[in-house]
Design an enzyme around this catalytic site. Sequence first.
Site, mmCIF file in Angstrom:
data_model
loop_
_atom_site.group_PDB
_atom_site.id
_atom_site.type_symbol
_atom_site.label_atom_id
_atom_site.label_comp_id
_atom_site.label_asym_id
_atom_site.label_seq_id
_atom_site.Cartn_x
_atom_site.Cartn_y
_atom_site.Cartn_z
ATOM 1 C CE LYS A 85 -1.251 1.510 4.372
ATOM 2 N NZ LYS A 85 -0.073 1.832 5.163
ATOM 3 C CG HIS A 124 1.133 -5.136 7.981
ATOM 4 N ND1 HIS A 124 0.847 -3.830 7.703
ATOM 5 C CD2 HIS A 124 1.311 -5.185 9.330
ATOM 6 C CE1 HIS A 124 0.849 -3.130 8.819
ATOM 7 N NE2 HIS A 124 1.132 -3.926 9.822
ATOM 8 C CE LYS A 174 -0.930 -6.209 12.628
ATOM 9 N NZ LYS A 174 0.323 -5.955 13.324
ATOM 10 C CG ASP A 197 -0.736 5.291 7.304
ATOM 11 O OD1 ASP A 197 -0.099 4.676 6.426
ATOM 12 O OD2 ASP A 197 -0.438 5.250 8.514
ATOM 13 C CG HIS A 232 -3.817 -1.578 8.245
ATOM 14 N ND1 HIS A 232 -3.389 -2.375 7.209
ATOM 15 C CD2 HIS A 232 -2.800 -0.714 8.482
ATOM 16 C CE1 HIS A 232 -2.167 -2.002 6.845
ATOM 17 N NE2 HIS A 232 -1.791 -0.992 7.602
#
Length: 513
Positions: free
Chosen positions: A165, A195, A199, A253, A258
């Site tokens: 990203k 990412h 996790k 961001d 996420h």
Amino acid sequence: MVSHTQGLGPIGESRVRDPATLVIFGASGDLTRRKLIPALFIAYAQNLLPEQFAIVGFARRDYDDVLFRGMMADAVKEFSRLQTDDETIQRFVEHIRYHKGDISDPDAYAELKKKLQDVEIYPENRLYYLSIIPSLFETAIASLKNSGLVTDPAARHWTRVVIEKPFGKDLESAMELNAKLLHYLAESQIYRIDHYLGKETVQNILSFRFANAIFEPVFNRSYVEHIQITAAETVGMESGRGGYYDEYGAIRDMVTNHILQLLCLVAMEPPGDLSADAIRNEKVKVLNATRLDIRKDISDSVCRGQYGSGVDAQDKHLKAYQEEDRIAPHSDTETFAAMRLKIDNWRWADVPIFLRTGKCMGKKATEIAVQFKVPPLQLFQHVECEEDVCDITRIAPNTLIFRIQPDEGIFLKVGTKRPGMRFVVEDVNMDFSYSGTWNKSLPEAYERLLLDTLHGDSTLFTRSDEVEAEWRVVQPILENLDQLKPYTYPPNAWGVPEADWLFPGTEGQWRNE
Ligand code: BG6
């Protein structure tokens, strides 16, 4: 050829079969040193990489194989989560080589092609990892394609391209980027990394929801009061990120990727199977039904903040965002964002969804809290006094908390009788923590994701329509930033108090725990 949609399965635990060459563009950067090489090393040490593999670092710096190998060995020692011996590190770095080249220079690709022709060293299945600024994505992919370094998706040897990203800056640029990528590559060859999906705790949301029959019946508008997702970070603009961050800010961001991914996993319908496309189809459906919960105007559903200056416990000056390196003077980029959304579908209609993220906050905590409704009859209210101040205490609602990091685990807050002669109900935690259950460190996100790319499993990567659906959710904010000037908050706070305004009409408040 490995199919594109293998899905979530035990595959991550097995050795990659296809010999492969991994070329990392931007190999002199931080990501390679801190994340990619240590993750590849761990896979190697666990015998998960294919028997034959090569890693090529592509960058402009004047390194050679020996120097680059030495640097990567140091990176493994510094950043790998597992202790290991020098001999294993040495054996691993022997697979690494360096290619000096400029991403914008076509000759660099011709040279690379020449080098890769030695198939004894460089297996013909190729994974290109673009750890570069987004403005160079197209140049790199077009140059790879034009120099014949990209195979056809149906060819015997595969080509896969991993991109990091940001996937665009708004809906329009994301669509443009997708169109450019898809001009040179098939969707099945593109792996867009988020990412968070790598996790362990994030993957566990799906297992928890769909492997246990007891929660799913209450995961809906009849029982859930609201859902809140927090990604609070204590860091500010470390490692010279100011230039990038000032252009993007917290919403671009963190939220468009996420945090919306976390929302998808907690709110999506059960997929028909665990294949990559079945899971991603369900995520896209949730995103397409998600919108800002605007009642009067956008400022009642979104709140932005920016950290000001402060002092720490030792009286040391803490920089305001605007004093940080490479931040425009008077910048009004947000370092904190909170918003109230709704999901217009049968399961979640009218259930408020709160998202919040920020830098320089008081605590590092990423979690999803699903707050349930209180029982219809308050049988257990009681009066609690502290000195001569007394209050009626009502029972707290049950809350299910997915703790993504740190203190990874899942907690259920329930009311129980406090021991004693009075009938007082108190909140306690039923908890499962990773550290208390398994005596080993959790794999890093990149360990899982890199192995998935080598296996050809795209489940934990974002599909083009998913990326566009994420931007569609925040697009009204990006178009109305002038109505959403950031409020200032002191460093080490829980963001701006104005974010509390998002809660009216909701039973509850931000969990600042
Ligand atoms: C990155 C963001 O994608 O995620 C960073 O660009 C952020 O600003 C980071 O700090 C957070 O990742 P994690 O894994 O530390 O929660």
